[in-house]
Design a protein around this motif. Structure first.
Motif, PDB file in Angstrom:
ATOM      1  N   VAL A  43       0.889  -1.159   0.000  1.00  0.00           N
ATOM      2  CA  VAL A  43       0.000   0.000   0.000  1.00  0.00           C
ATOM      3  C   VAL A  43       0.931   1.214   0.000  1.00  0.00           C
ATOM      4  O   VAL A  43       1.579   1.501   1.006  1.00  0.00           O
ATOM      5  CB  VAL A  43      -0.938  -0.017   1.227  1.00  0.00           C
ATOM      6  N   GLN A  44       1.023   1.894  -1.168  1.00  0.00           N
ATOM      7  CA  GLN A  44       1.999   2.956  -1.342  1.00  0.00           C
ATOM      8  C   GLN A  44       1.344   4.284  -1.686  1.00  0.00           C
ATOM      9  O   GLN A  44       0.318   4.317  -2.364  1.00  0.00           O
ATOM     10  CB  GLN A  44       2.978   2.598  -2.464  1.00  0.00           C
ATOM     11  N   ASN A  45       1.986   5.379  -1.228  1.00  0.00           N
ATOM     12  CA  ASN A  45       1.500   6.711  -1.588  1.00  0.00           C
ATOM     13  C   ASN A  45       2.154   7.157  -2.896  1.00  0.00           C
ATOM     14  O   ASN A  45       2.946   6.417  -3.489  1.00  0.00           O
ATOM     15  CB  ASN A  45       1.737   7.717  -0.450  1.00  0.00           C
ATOM     16  N   GLN A  46       1.817   8.359  -3.345  1.00  0.00           N
ATOM     17  CA  GLN A  46       2.309   8.835  -4.643  1.00  0.00           C
ATOM     18  C   GLN A  46       3.813   9.075  -4.658  1.00  0.00           C
ATOM     19  O   GLN A  46       4.413   9.210  -5.723  1.00  0.00           O
ATOM     20  CB  GLN A  46       1.559  10.109  -5.082  1.00  0.00           C
ATOM     21  N   TYR A  47       4.456   9.088  -3.492  1.00  0.00           N
ATOM     22  CA  TYR A  47       5.902   9.280  -3.412  1.00  0.00           C
ATOM     23  C   TYR A  47       6.652   7.952  -3.350  1.00  0.00           C
ATOM     24  O   TYR A  47       7.865   7.920  -3.247  1.00  0.00           O
ATOM     25  CB  TYR A  47       6.258  10.136  -2.197  1.00  0.00           C
ATOM     26  N   PRO A  80      -2.477  10.443   9.342  1.00  0.00           N
ATOM     27  CA  PRO A  80      -3.398  10.903  10.392  1.00  0.00           C
ATOM     28  C   PRO A  80      -4.038  12.269  10.140  1.00  0.00           C
ATOM     29  O   PRO A  80      -5.129  12.538  10.634  1.00  0.00           O
ATOM     30  CB  PRO A  80      -2.519  10.927  11.646  1.00  0.00           C
ATOM     31  N   SER A  81      -3.395  13.131   9.351  1.00  0.00           N
ATOM     32  CA  SER A  81      -3.997  14.435   9.056  1.00  0.00           C
ATOM     33  C   SER A  81      -4.897  14.395   7.824  1.00  0.00           C
ATOM     34  O   SER A  81      -5.438  15.430   7.417  1.00  0.00           O
ATOM     35  CB  SER A  81      -2.903  15.491   8.881  1.00  0.00           C
ATOM     36  N   ASN A  82      -5.080  13.213   7.239  1.00  0.00           N
ATOM     37  CA  ASN A  82      -5.948  13.014   6.065  1.00  0.00           C
ATOM     38  C   ASN A  82      -5.545  13.868   4.868  1.00  0.00           C
ATOM     39  O   ASN A  82      -6.399  14.308   4.103  1.00  0.00           O
ATOM     40  CB  ASN A  82      -7.422  13.276   6.419  1.00  0.00           C
ATOM     41  N   THR A  83      -4.238  14.079   4.687  1.00  0.00           N
ATOM     42  CA  THR A  83      -3.786  14.888   3.562  1.00  0.00           C
ATOM     43  C   THR A  83      -3.142  14.059   2.456  1.00  0.00           C
ATOM     44  O   THR A  83      -3.054  14.526   1.326  1.00  0.00           O
ATOM     45  CB  THR A  83      -2.786  15.965   4.030  1.00  0.00           C
ATOM     46  N   ILE A  84      -2.663  12.862   2.784  1.00  0.00           N
ATOM     47  CA  ILE A  84      -2.035  11.997   1.783  1.00  0.00           C
ATOM     48  C   ILE A  84      -2.578  10.586   1.960  1.00  0.00           C
ATOM     49  O   ILE A  84      -2.681  10.091   3.084  1.00  0.00           O
ATOM     50  CB  ILE A  84      -0.496  11.975   1.922  1.00  0.00           C
ATOM     51  N   TRP A  91       3.050   2.244   3.200  1.00  0.00           N
ATOM     52  CA  TRP A  91       2.386   2.480   4.487  1.00  0.00           C
ATOM     53  C   TRP A  91       1.637   1.252   4.985  1.00  0.00           C
ATOM     54  O   TRP A  91       0.945   1.300   5.989  1.00  0.00           O
ATOM     55  CB  TRP A  91       1.434   3.650   4.376  1.00  0.00           C
ATOM     56  N   GLY A  92       1.758   0.136   4.261  1.00  0.00           N
ATOM     57  CA  GLY A  92       1.092  -1.083   4.688  1.00  0.00           C
ATOM     58  C   GLY A  92       1.133  -2.126   3.591  1.00  0.00           C
ATOM     59  O   GLY A  92       1.829  -1.968   2.578  1.00  0.00           O
TER      60      GLY A  92
END
Length: 144
Positions: free
Chosen positions: A46-50, A127-131, A54-55
């Protein structure tokens, strides 16, 4: 699974990590989250755009029951509630979702998929729901 069970499971994983246990087999993940008789048939980061992972989302199968199970297990923000989801889609069948602010994982989700193809997906948001981060397979596969 109840919030209490998810909290207890997270605590158990934290204790294991604190005790110096740093590896766990995919078979152990399958049994820990989905139950006896389940084996991992596919998984994806589970990867972000960078490109940060993260899982991991796990697709498991129990050949004696013909059921698949999906769980998204966080590797980032563990112990902190963040939006986490798991999804299981069965071809010509039902779709199953679990989403919420979890400290360790989303799921498990169960669906009867004997003789059918499945798609699976998982997500984790900071946690800040931004990414957000996502992973899995959005094409039919694991046809049994």
């Amino acid at each position: 699974m109840s919030v209490l069970k998810k909290t207890l499971a997270a605590g158990a994983m934290t204790v294991a990590a604190t005790a110096g246990v740093v590896t766990i087999s995919t078979a152990a993940y399958a049994e820990a989250y989905c139950g006896s008789g389940y084996g991992v048939v596919a998984s994806a980061p589970v990867q972000n755009q960078y490109g940060d992972t993260w899982g991991r989302v796990y697709l498991t199968y129990n050949s004696s029951t013909g059921k698949n199970c999906v769980t998204t297990v966080k590797s980032a923000f563990v112990g902190t509630a963040s939006f986490t989801s798991a999804q299981l889609m069965i071809q010509n069948g039902n779709s199953y979702y679990d989403q919420g602010y979890y400290v360790q994982y989303a799921g498990p989700l169960y669906g009867s998929a004997a003789g059918k193809c499945v798609m699976y997906w998982g997500s984790v948001t900071n946690p800040s729901n931004t990414i957000g981060a996502g992973g899995g397979r959005m094409s039919w596969g694991n046809c049994g």
